[in-house]
Design a protein around this motif. Structure first.
Motif, PDB file in Angstrom:
ATOM      1  N   ILE A  68       0.844  -1.189   0.000  1.00 10.95           N
ATOM      2  CA  ILE A  68       0.000   0.000   0.000  1.00 10.95           C
ATOM      3  C   ILE A  68       0.885   1.247   0.000  1.00 10.95           C
ATOM      4  N   THR A  97      -5.208   2.597  -8.735  1.00 11.63           N
ATOM      5  CA  THR A  97      -5.603   3.860  -8.114  1.00 11.63           C
ATOM      6  C   THR A  97      -7.123   3.868  -7.961  1.00 11.63           C
ATOM      7  N   ASN A 105     -16.216   2.584  -3.546  1.00 15.54           N
ATOM      8  CA  ASN A 105     -14.863   2.899  -3.082  1.00 15.54           C
ATOM      9  C   ASN A 105     -14.923   3.411  -1.645  1.00 15.54           C
ATOM     10  N   ILE A 117      -9.072   3.149  -1.957  1.00 15.68           N
ATOM     11  CA  ILE A 117      -7.933   3.920  -2.476  1.00 15.68           C
ATOM     12  C   ILE A 117      -8.413   5.366  -2.614  1.00 15.68           C
ATOM     13  N   ALA A 128      -4.528   5.187   1.986  1.00 15.89           N
ATOM     14  CA  ALA A 128      -3.951   4.539   0.808  1.00 15.89           C
ATOM     15  C   ALA A 128      -4.186   5.417  -0.413  1.00 15.89           C
ATOM     16  N   ALA A 130      -2.424   4.400  -3.463  1.00 13.54           N
ATOM     17  CA  ALA A 130      -2.271   3.433  -4.556  1.00 13.54           C
ATOM     18  C   ALA A 130      -1.987   2.056  -3.960  1.00 13.54           C
ATOM     19  N   LEU A 131      -2.356   1.014  -4.716  1.00 10.73           N
ATOM     20  CA  LEU A 131      -2.071  -0.365  -4.297  1.00 10.73           C
ATOM     21  C   LEU A 131      -1.199  -1.029  -5.363  1.00 10.73           C
ATOM     22  N   ARG A 279      -8.796  -4.351   0.215  1.00 12.43           N
ATOM     23  CA  ARG A 279      -7.664  -3.995  -0.657  1.00 12.43           C
ATOM     24  C   ARG A 279      -7.071  -5.224  -1.343  1.00 12.43           C
TER      25      ARG A 279
END
Lengths: 797, 154
Positions: A68, A97, A105, A117, A128, A130-131, A279
Motif C-alpha cells: 500500500i 488507483t 470505493n 484507495i 492509501a 495506490a495499491l 484492498r
C-alpha cells in the motif's frame, strides 16, 4: 471455592490455592460436569509446539504480494498520481488507483467513509493512495517508490475542540462532528444545590495502539466460479464479507470469508481485516491471482485503528457523608480520520455512546447530565479496543471518586460502598439493575484479599534513604455484555454424528481469549457428551450461521445461549429415541457423560452414540440450529434514558505501587482483581483474561501513548511504543465472584473487554496515594509523575 | 548481492544452503525449512517472538544473519519436544494456562529453556528479569512465570 447465600441471591467466590479465604467456605462444589472446569485449551498442544499455522505461516506459492502506498500528508488534495514507471517494473502485476475499485470505493464497520484507495483527498498519513501487487515483496516495495504523487496540502485539524469550530477545515463533506449524544437525568440545579462539596476536574487520555503481537495479514483468492475467498486473522468475518462484497460490486454469496488463527486482536482485528480484505480483494480481482497483504509492524501502527483519545470534563457534587447528588460530564471524543466503530448504531451501539452511558461510573446518582462530542480530525482513526470507550471514562470517574473522597476525608472504599450499584439500583440512564449485580461482593472480597484496611494505614517511605513511597489505590468497574444495537443475534449449528461425535458451527472467532474451548464446553455440557467429543469448526461464512462480530464480551453469553438452543433440538431427538428404545418416559431421561440414563433406575441406560446411530438410521433430526439475541436495548436518543445493555460485569481492583519521589518512576508491586462474571465456564480462562487485562490497563496508566507530531506518528515500532514487560507487571491475584445472570448460559456474563478498565485508575489512585500528586493526563510516565509531585509539594507550601 | 554456501545445524540436523549475505536466520528457518514456529512480530528484535536457542542461548532470529551462525547448534520450538512427548516446559505451559493467542509462546518457551538450563531453581524475580525481552500482550505474564517456576521445581 466458597459460597454465601441470602434469601435473594447466591454468591460464589473462586480463588486460587494461594489465597486463604476459607472463612467464606460454606458449601462444597456441585454442579455440571464440563462447565465450570478449567479444561485445557483445545489449541494448547498446537501452540506450545509451534505447529499452529498463523497467516504468515501459510504457503505463499503462487501468491502475489500486495503493498500500500500511503499518504505523505495528514490532510491534502491529490493533484495527480503517475503510476507509469511502477507499472513498467518487471515483476509488477498491478498498480491500482481509485478508479480501479470495481464497486463502492469505501469501507467501514459502521459507515463506509474510508476509501479503499483515495481519489481526491487524503485525511491522515495512513490513507492509501495506490495499491501494488508484485511477484515478491521486494519488487512491491520498489514499485511503491516509483509512484509519483502530487499533493496540494490542506490545513489539518488535530484537536476535537478545534474541529468543532465553525471555521475549522472540513475533513469530510458532512462536517467534523460525527456524533453528538446527550444524557439527561434529574435536575442538575437542584442536585448541585444539595451538595456540600463540588469538584471540577479534566482528565485526558491519548491514542493507544493494540500492539497485538501477530502482524495483520490477509489473503484474497479468486476462485474459478467467480467467488472471492478472503482469509485472515479477524474478529468479524461477517463484517469483512459485507464490505468486500460491496467494494467488488458483487452479491454477498459471491464472497467467502474464512477466519484463520489469530495472534491477538483486542478489538483491532475488527477493523484492519476489513481494510486489508477489501484492498487484497481488489488486487486479486484485477490480477485474477491470489494476493496476500502482510503488514510490517510500522505499517500496522501507521494504518490501523487506535483507542480513541478523549478529553473528559467532570463536575461532581456530594454531601458531607459522601452521598453523590449530581454529575455533569463533557466528553470530547476524537474519532480521527474515519468513522470506524465510533458513531452511534441506534439505539446504543458504537464506542462513543458507550463512553457516554458509562461515564458516571457504577454509582447511583440522582442527577446526571453528559454531553458527548465525537469529532473527525486528521489523526489516525479510533476503533474498537478492549473496553470500547469505557476505559477512558473509567480513568475519569474512578479518579474523581478518589479526589472527592480526599476532599471529604473519607476512605476511598467507603465512598464506593455508599454509592456503588446494588440490585435494584438505577443507573444514569434510568436502567434498574434487577439481577446479577455483584459489585459490592467484589468490593468486599477484594478488600479482604488485599488487606486494604491494614495497608491503608501503612503508607509512607519504604526505604531508608527516603526516596521511595508506597501507596495503594482502588478502581471499580463495570462493563456490558452485548453491543447495544438491535442487531446482536448469534446463530449456532450443532451436528451430532452416528458415532456420537459432534461438530459445532459458530461464527465466533478465537483470538487467544479461549472461545474455542469455552463454546465446546457449553455444547458438551448441554448434550451430555465429553469435551473431546466436540470439534469446533473454524469460522467460515460459507458454512456457519451469522454470529455477528467477536466483540463486546458477547461470545460466551450470546453464543453460549445459541449453542444451548441448538443442542437442545438434537437432544430432544436423542431423548425421544432413547425413550422408545428403553421404554421409559422421556421426562425421566437424562443425558450425561456419553450415556442416556433413566433417573429412576440408574441400571437402565444407553450409550449416547447408539441412540445417535439409531436417530441417523431413522432419519431423526441430528442437526440443531439455535439463534439467540439479548433483550432489546431501549435507549432514548434525546434523553439518553433507557436500557442500553441487558447485563453488566462488575469488578473491584486494588493496587499497591512504589513511587520514586526523585525520579517519578512507578513500580506496581501488588495487585488483586475481583470480578463478578456470573458463572465462570472455564475459571482458568477467566483468570487469564483478568491477568492480561490488568497488564493492559497498567500499560494505559504508565507508559502507552501513540506519540503524534503534526499528524505523524513518532513511535512506529515496539522499540518506542512501550507495552508492559514481565518486569512491569506484578504477580496478579485474580478472584472470581459468581452472581448468577439469569439470561446467561449457566449464569455466565462477559469478561473479555472488562479487566483493563478498573486497572488504569486503580494504579493512578495508588500513585496519588503514594506521592500526593495526581496525574490527570495519561500516561503517568516518570516525567508527569515527577511534575505532579512538584505541584503537590508547592500546594502544601 | 554476494551468495554464500553455508551449513546450519538445526534441531540436530545439518542443512546446506546458498544464502545472500543479508538473509536472516529467521528467513532461512521460515522460508527455506518451513520451520514457522519462530514468529516475526516486529522485525526489529523488540518482541522476542522469533527467539531460538543458539548454543543454548536465546537469540532473536530476526536480528541474526544466517551466515553468522554456521556450524552452531540451533534449536527451534520444533526441535524441543521428543516426538509427541512434550518438554516439561511445554507441558507446564499447557497445564498452567500460560497460553492465550500463542504467538509469543514458542519464543517464550525457548527463552525460558535457555535460562533454566543455566539457572536451575530460580526465584520469581529472576524469571521475570529473564523474560523481559519476550513480550506477551495477552496473559499479563502471571501464568507464564508460574509455569516456568513449576518446571524448575519439578
Amino acid at each position: 471455592m466458597s459460597k454465601e447465600s441470602d434469601d435473594r441471591r447466591e454468591v460464589k467466590v473462586l480463588t486460587r490455592e494461594k489465597l486463604d479465604l476459607r472463612q467464606l467456605v460454606k458449601a462444597p462444589e456441585v454442579g455440571p460436569s464440563v462447565v465450570g472446569r478449567s479444561i485445557v485449551r483445545t489449541d494448547a498442544m498446537l501452540k506450545v509446539t509451534g505447529r499452529l499455522d498463523f497467516g504468515a505461516d501459510y504457503l505463499q506459492d503462487g501468491f502475489l504480494h500486495g503493498k500500500i502506498l500511503r499518504s505523505s500528508h495528514p490532510h491534502a488534495l491529490i493533484k495527480s498520481i503517475n503510476t507509469k514507471k511502477a507499472k513498467e517494473l518487471p515483476g509488477v502485476a498491478a498498480v491500482l488507483t481509485a478508479e480501479s475499485v470495481p464497486g463502492r470505493n469505501g469501507f467501514g464497520a459502521i459507515i463506509p467513509d474510508q476509501p479503499v484507495i483515495c481519489g481526491d483527498k487524503v485525511r491522515f498519513v495512513g490513507d492509501a493512495v495506490a495499491l501494488v501487487a508484485a511477484e515478491t515483496e521486494k519488487i512491491a516495495h520498489q514499485a511503491l517508490e516509483l509512484i509519483e504523487v502530487e499533493y496540494d496540502p490542506l490545513p489539518p485539524v488535530f484537536d476535537p475542540r478545534e474541529a468543532l469550530k465553525e471555521d475549522a477545515p472540513k475533513i469530510h463533506e458532512k462536517g467534523n462532528l460525527l456524533s453528538y449524544n446527550k444524557l439527561r437525568k434529574g435536575d442538575m440545579e437542584k442536585g448541585f444545590a444539595q451538595a456540600d462539596v463540588i469538584l471540577e476536574r479534566t482528565y485526558q487520555v491519548p491514542f493507544l495502539d493494540h500492539a497485538y503481537l501477530e502482524p495483520d495479514i490477509c489473503m484474497a483468492i479468486p476462485k474459478a466460479d467467480g467467488t472471492m475467498l478472503v482469509e485472515g486473522p479477524m474478529q468479524a468475518p461477517f463484517t469483512v464479507r459485507r464490505n468486500v462484497n460491496a467494494v467488488l460490486g458483487v452479491p454477498i454469496n459471491k464472497v467467502r470469508v474464512r477466519q484463520i488463527p489469530m495472534g491477538g486482536g483486542f478489538g483491532g482485528k475488527e477493523d484492519s481485516p476489513i481494510d486489508l480484505g477489501c484492498r487484497a480483494a481488489v488486487l486479486a480481482y484485477h490480477t485474477r491471482r491470489p494476493v496476500r497483504i502482510a503488514l510490517e509492524r510500522e505499517e500496522i501502527t501507521l494504518q490501523t485503528s487506535k483507542r480513541h483519545p478523549m478529553i473528559m470534563q467532570i463536575k461532581i457534587g456530594a454531601k458531607k457523608d459522601g452521598t453523590l447528588v449530581a454529575f455533569e460530564g463533557v466528553i470530547y471524543d476524537e474519532q480521527g480520520a474515519y468513522a470506524s466503530m465510533g458513531p452511534v448504531i441506534p439505539p446504543a451501539g458504537g464506542s462513543h455512546i458507550h463512553a457516554m452511558v458509562m461515564m458516571p461510573g457504577p454509582y447511583e446518582i440522582p442527577n446526571v447530565k453528559v454531553d458527548a462530542y465525537l469529532c473527525y480530525t486528521n489523526h489516525p482513526y479510533g476503533g474498537a479496543m478492549r473496553g470500547f470507550g469505557a476505559p477512558q471514562v473509567h480513568v475519569a470517574h474512578e479518579q474523581i471518586m478518589d479526589e472527592l473522597a480526599e476532599a471529604l476525608n473519607i476512605n476511598p472504599i467507603d465512598i464506593r460502598r455508599k454509592n456503588g450499584f446494588r440490585e435494584d439500583s438505577a443507573t444514569a440512564t434510568g436502567q434498574v439493575l434487577e439481577q446479577s449485580v455483584g459489585l459490592h461482593d467484589t468490593l468486599e472480597v477484594c478488600t479482604r484479599a488485599f488487606d486494604w484496611d491494614r495497608r491503608y494505614q501503612e503508607t509512607g517511605y519504604v526505604d531508608e534513604g527516603k526516596t521511595k513511597r508506597r501507596g495503594i489505590g482502588i478502581g471499580l468497574g463495570w462493563y456490558r455484555t452485548s453491543i447495544g444495537t438491535n442487531n446482536d443475534a448469534c446463530g449456532a449449528n450443532v451436528y451430532v454424528h452416528e458415532d456420537g461425535s459432534v461438530l459445532l458451527y459458530t461464527g465466533i472467532t478465537e483470538m487467544g481469549q479461549g472461545s474455542f474451548t469455552v463454546l465446546p464446553q457449553i455444547c458438551a455440557e448441554e448434550l451430555g457428551v465429553r469435551m473431546e467429543d466436540v470439534r469446533l469448526v473454524q469460522p467460515d461464512t460459507d458454512v456457519v450461521p451469522e454470529s455477528g462480530p467477536t466483540v463486546g464480551s458477547r461470545s460466551t453469553t450470546l453464543m453460549g445461549n445459541a449453542i444451548i438452543l441448538a443442542a437442545r433440538q438434537v437432544k430432544e431427538s436423542i431423548l425421544e429415541m432413547a425413550s422408545e428404545m428403553l421404554m421409559v418416559p422421556m421426562d425421566r431421561l437424562e443425558s450425561r457423560d456419553r450415556r442416556i440414563y433413566d433417573r429412576d433406575n440408574s441400571g437402565k441406560s444407553l450409550e449416547f452414540r447408539e441412540v445417535a446411530a439409531r436417530c441417523m438410521a431413522k432419519g431423526k433430526r441430528l442437526i440443531g440450529q439455535g439463534w439467540w439475541a439479548p433483550p432489546p436495548p431501549t435507549l432514548d436518543p434525546e434523553t439518553g434514558q433507557g436500557n442500553p445493555y441487558f447485563v453488566y460485569t462488575y469488578s473491584t481492583h486494588m493496587a499497591e505501587v512504589v513511587v520514586d519521589m526523585e525520579t517519578g518512576e512507578v513500580e506496581v508491586t501488588d495487585y488483586v482483581a475481583a470480578f463478578d462474571v456470573g458463572k465462570a465456564i472455564n475459571p482458568k480462562a477467566v483468570e487469564g483474561q483478568i491477568e492480561g487485562g490488568v497488564a493492559m490497563g497498567l500499560g494505559y496508566a504508565l507508559m502507552e501513548e501513540v506519540a503524534l507530531e503534526g499528524g505523524y506518528i513518532q513511535n512506529l515500532n515496539l522499540k518506542n511504543y512501550l507495552i508492559p514487560t514481565s518486569l512491569d507487571v506484578p504477580d496478579i491475584e485474580p478472584i472470581i465472584v459468581e452472581v448468577e445472570n439469569r439470561f446467561g448460559p449457566y449464569g455466565a456474563k462477559g469478561i473479555g473487554e472488562m479487566p483493563n478498565l478498573p486497572a488504569t485508575p486503580a494504579i493512578l489512585n495508588a500513585i496519588a496515594n503514594a506521592c500526593g500528586g495526581r496525574v490527570r493526563t495519561l500516561p503517568a510516565d516518570p516525567e508527569r509523575v515527577f511534575w505532579a509531585i512538584k505541584e503537590a509539594e508547592r500546594a502544601v507550601r | 548481492m554476494e551468495r554464500h554456501r553455508i551449513t546450519l545445524k538445526i534441531n540436530g540436523e545439518s542443512h546446506l544452503f546458498e544464502v545472500e549475505s543479508r538473509e536472516t536466520l529467521l528467513q532461512v528457518l521460515r522460508d527455506r525449512l518451513d520451520l514457522t514456529g519462530a514468529k516475526e512480530g516486529c522485525g526489529r528484535g523488540e518482541c522476542g517472538a522469533c527467539t531460538v536457542l543458539i548454543n543454548g542461548r536465546p537469540i532473536n532470529a530476526c536480528l541474526v544473519l544466517a551466515v553468522a551462525v554456521q556450524d552452531q547448534d540451533i534449536l527451534t520450538i520444533e526441535g524441543l519436544s521428543d516426538g509427541d512427548t512434550l518438554h516439561p516446559l511445554q507441558k507446564s505451559f499447557v497445564e498452567r494456562g500460560a497460553i492465550q493467542c500463542g504467538f509469543c509462546t514458542p519464543g517464550m518457551i525457548l527463552t525460558a529453556k535457555g535460562f533454566l538450563d543455566k539457572t536451575p531453581g530460580p526465584t520469581e524475580a529472576e524469571v521475570r528479569r529473564n523474560l523481559v525481552g519476550n513480550f506477551c500482550r495477552c496473559t499479563g505474564y502471571t501464568k507464564i512465570v508460574e509455569a516456568i517456576l513449576d518446571t524448575s521445581e519439578a
